[in-house]
Motif scaffolding. Structure first.
Motif, PDB file in Angstrom:
ATOM      1  N   ALA A 167       0.812  -1.217   0.000  1.00 11.42           N
ATOM      2  CA  ALA A 167       0.000   0.000   0.000  1.00 11.42           C
ATOM      3  C   ALA A 167       0.849   1.272   0.000  1.00 11.42           C
ATOM      4  O   ALA A 167       0.307   2.368  -0.088  1.00 11.42           O
ATOM      5  CB  ALA A 167      -0.939   0.003   1.200  1.00 11.42           C
ATOM      6  N   HIS A 175      -1.991  -2.362  -4.495  1.00  5.59           N
ATOM      7  CA  HIS A 175      -2.954  -2.263  -3.394  1.00  5.59           C
ATOM      8  C   HIS A 175      -3.530  -0.859  -3.420  1.00  5.59           C
ATOM      9  O   HIS A 175      -2.837   0.116  -3.129  1.00  5.59           O
ATOM     10  CB  HIS A 175      -2.232  -2.531  -2.065  1.00  5.59           C
ATOM     11  N   ASN A 176      -4.827  -0.751  -3.760  1.00  2.23           N
ATOM     12  CA  ASN A 176      -5.434   0.572  -3.845  1.00  2.23           C
ATOM     13  C   ASN A 176      -6.951   0.442  -3.897  1.00  2.23           C
ATOM     14  O   ASN A 176      -7.484  -0.625  -4.189  1.00  2.23           O
ATOM     15  CB  ASN A 176      -4.942   1.299  -5.117  1.00  2.23           C
ATOM     16  N   GLU A 177      -7.631   1.559  -3.599  1.00  2.00           N
ATOM     17  CA  GLU A 177      -9.069   1.673  -3.803  1.00  2.00           C
ATOM     18  C   GLU A 177      -9.313   2.480  -5.068  1.00  2.00           C
ATOM     19  O   GLU A 177      -8.609   3.459  -5.326  1.00  2.00           O
ATOM     20  CB  GLU A 177      -9.741   2.358  -2.616  1.00  2.00           C
ATOM     21  N   THR A 178     -10.301   2.103  -5.850  1.00  2.00           N
ATOM     22  CA  THR A 178     -10.627   2.803  -7.084  1.00  2.00           C
ATOM     23  C   THR A 178     -12.131   3.016  -7.158  1.00  2.00           C
ATOM     24  O   THR A 178     -12.888   2.375  -6.404  1.00  2.00           O
ATOM     25  CB  THR A 178     -10.176   1.997  -8.331  1.00  2.00           C
ATOM     26  N   GLY A 221     -13.810  -0.442  -7.569  1.00  2.00           N
ATOM     27  CA  GLY A 221     -13.563  -1.538  -6.647  1.00  2.00           C
ATOM     28  C   GLY A 221     -12.140  -1.513  -6.101  1.00  2.00           C
ATOM     29  O   GLY A 221     -11.356  -0.603  -6.380  1.00  2.00           O
ATOM     30  N   SER A 222     -11.814  -2.537  -5.325  1.00  2.40           N
ATOM     31  CA  SER A 222     -10.513  -2.618  -4.660  1.00  2.40           C
ATOM     32  C   SER A 222      -9.522  -3.416  -5.487  1.00  2.40           C
ATOM     33  O   SER A 222      -9.872  -4.431  -6.092  1.00  2.40           O
ATOM     34  CB  SER A 222     -10.663  -3.294  -3.293  1.00  2.40           C
ATOM     35  N   ARG A 271      -6.026  -5.521  -4.882  1.00  2.00           N
ATOM     36  CA  ARG A 271      -5.249  -6.118  -3.808  1.00  2.00           C
ATOM     37  C   ARG A 271      -4.156  -7.014  -4.396  1.00  2.00           C
ATOM     38  O   ARG A 271      -4.317  -7.568  -5.495  1.00  2.00           O
ATOM     39  CB  ARG A 271      -6.157  -6.950  -2.883  1.00  2.00           C
ATOM     40  N   ARG A 304     -16.012  -1.591   3.407  1.00  2.00           N
ATOM     41  CA  ARG A 304     -16.386  -0.994   2.129  1.00  2.00           C
ATOM     42  C   ARG A 304     -16.374   0.529   2.150  1.00  2.00           C
ATOM     43  O   ARG A 304     -16.695   1.164   1.149  1.00  2.00           O
ATOM     44  CB  ARG A 304     -17.770  -1.478   1.642  1.00  2.00           C
ATOM     45  N   THR A 332     -14.861   3.920   1.584  1.00  2.00           N
ATOM     46  CA  THR A 332     -13.751   4.558   0.865  1.00  2.00           C
ATOM     47  C   THR A 332     -14.208   5.951   0.450  1.00  2.00           C
ATOM     48  O   THR A 332     -15.378   6.312   0.591  1.00  2.00           O
ATOM     49  CB  THR A 332     -13.363   3.772  -0.409  1.00  2.00           C
TER      50      THR A 332
END
Length: 396
Positions: free
Chosen positions: A12, A132-135, A138-139, A141, A332, A334
């Motif tokens: 991350a 590793h990120n949030e978009t 969706g995620s 990993r 969930r 973000t």
């Protein structure tokens, strides 16, 4: 089938091009080798498209840092043509278009450079990707994923950069380095985004810029943690401020894209963060982190309405939301879901929240959102009580 890769890398901390170089460094030189990539802190913007400057490192920049800092060197590099098969091999590092990579949430949504490791053999290729990120979609990993030859060809249908990497001599102990343009360079960078005529383009591009700046500063803080424990609190507070700014910029982009007013303090905050980098990271210690103040009281009916809306968006129940000390503690949650929560409340209550109030300090707490919405309701012409109603089934 996908599974988490066996890696010690703190994935991350990295962008999508750098992360798989870090994974190889830990594999070849031992756990925590990846942290040396945080030795250098940079702010050296370059001209880019649309008249906007960028701090985004190139693949060549990342490879140069990898050889110097973490003992990962280039053996061979070439640009493959569309349809040209890629051959799996140990240390095979590929950079291609994320739009076609089926294991990423960007697939089918956004064109951007993305790296992965291609191992296994020609009959059973295996992808390893530490991203590793949030978009918004969706995620992402860290994973390993087996592909067929046909799936690999479909994942990289166009040109790609194919690089064979190998371990070099174990890296020497890295030392902190600052490469920070200041003064006029900071002012010019901020002004380019503040004055760009297309505000949606400016905020869209600045979303990536602030994300990269925040993540690189978090990596540098992680590198310094064992060397200067006394300054850790100040560095962590500065990193949190960078992350909050990046989140605010994304929220601002979503607002501007919908024709809403942009936050007025964004560019002052950006300039302040950039000017503060040298003082925070160049010092051996910093000022104590101020204690957080309690959020203001929110009317019970409005608080319940917001809790049900949050529960709908996050797929949980209102009781769980009401018990949470911070919305960030909920599964969930973000910045992308924050935008959905605010947009849904504005639609349900027929109000428009003040752009300057939409900052993470307010949006990560139920009462913070309540204060913003309550202010908007009071400014609206319709009576407040008539608008606050919980939708049936809203506490899924």
């Amino acid at each position: 089938m996908s599974s988490a890769p066996p890696t010690t890398t703190e994935c991350a901390l990295f962008d999508c091009v750098q992360v798989n170089l870090a994974v190889l460094a830990d594999r070849w030189h031992g756990p925590d080798t990846h942290r040396a990539l945080g030795a250098v802190l940079r702010f050296t913007p370059k001209p880019d498209a649309d008249g906007l400057p960028t701090v985004e490192p190139t693949v060549a920049d990342h490879l140069a840092d990898a050889e110097r800092l973490i003992g990962v060197r280039v053996v061979a590099e070439r640009r493959t043509g569309p349809g040209e098969p890629l051959r799996p091999a140990p240390g095979h590092y590929v950079v291609s278009d994320a739009y076609h990579l089926p294991w990423l949430p960007y697939a089918g949504h956004r064109h951007m450079e993305h790296s992965f490791l291609l191992e296994g053999d020609a009959h059973a290729p295996v992808v390893l990707d530490g991203y590793h990120n949030e978009t918004p979609w969706g995620s992402a990993r860290p994973l390993t994923r087996s592909l067929t030859a046909g799936e690999l060809a479909a994942a990289v249908p166009g040109a790609a950069t194919s690089i064979l990497l190998a371990p070099s001599d174990p890296p020497r102990a890295a030392v902190p380095e600052l490469d920070l343009s200041g003064g006029a360079a900071v002012d010019a960078y901020v002004a380019a985004y503040a004055e760009h005529p297309d505000r949606a383009v400016a905020f869209d591009r600045l979303t990536l810029q602030t994300w990269l700046l925040a993540r690189s500063r978090k990596l540098h803080a992680r590198f310094l943690a064992d060397r200067d424990p006394a300054g850790e609190a100040a560095r962590d507070a500065h990193v949190r401020a960078w992350e909050a700014l990046a989140e605010s910029v994304y929220i601002g982009y979503r607002r501007v894209a919908r024709g809403r007013p942009e936050p007025t303090g964004t560019f002052d905050r950006l300039a302040a963060q950039l000017h503060a980098d040298h003082a925070v990271f160049g010092a051996t210690a910093g000022p104590p982190v101020p204690a957080a103040t309690a959020p203001p009281e929110v009317p019970a009916a409005l608080r319940e309405k917001i809790a049900h809306t949050v529960a709908e968006v996050l797929g949980t129940d209102a009781a769980t939301v009401l018990r949470a000390a911070s919305l960030a503690d909920l599964a969930r949650f973000t910045s992308f879901r924050v935008v959905e929560i605010i947009e849904r409340l504005e639609q349900d209550l027929s109000v428009e929240c003040a752009a300057d109030d939409l900052v993470p300090e307010n949006l990560h707490h139920l009462d913070g959102i309540g204060r913003i919405v309550h202010t908007a309701l009071r400014a609206a012409p319709e009576p407040v009580p008539a608008r606050i109603a919980v939708r049936p089934g809203g506490n899924r």
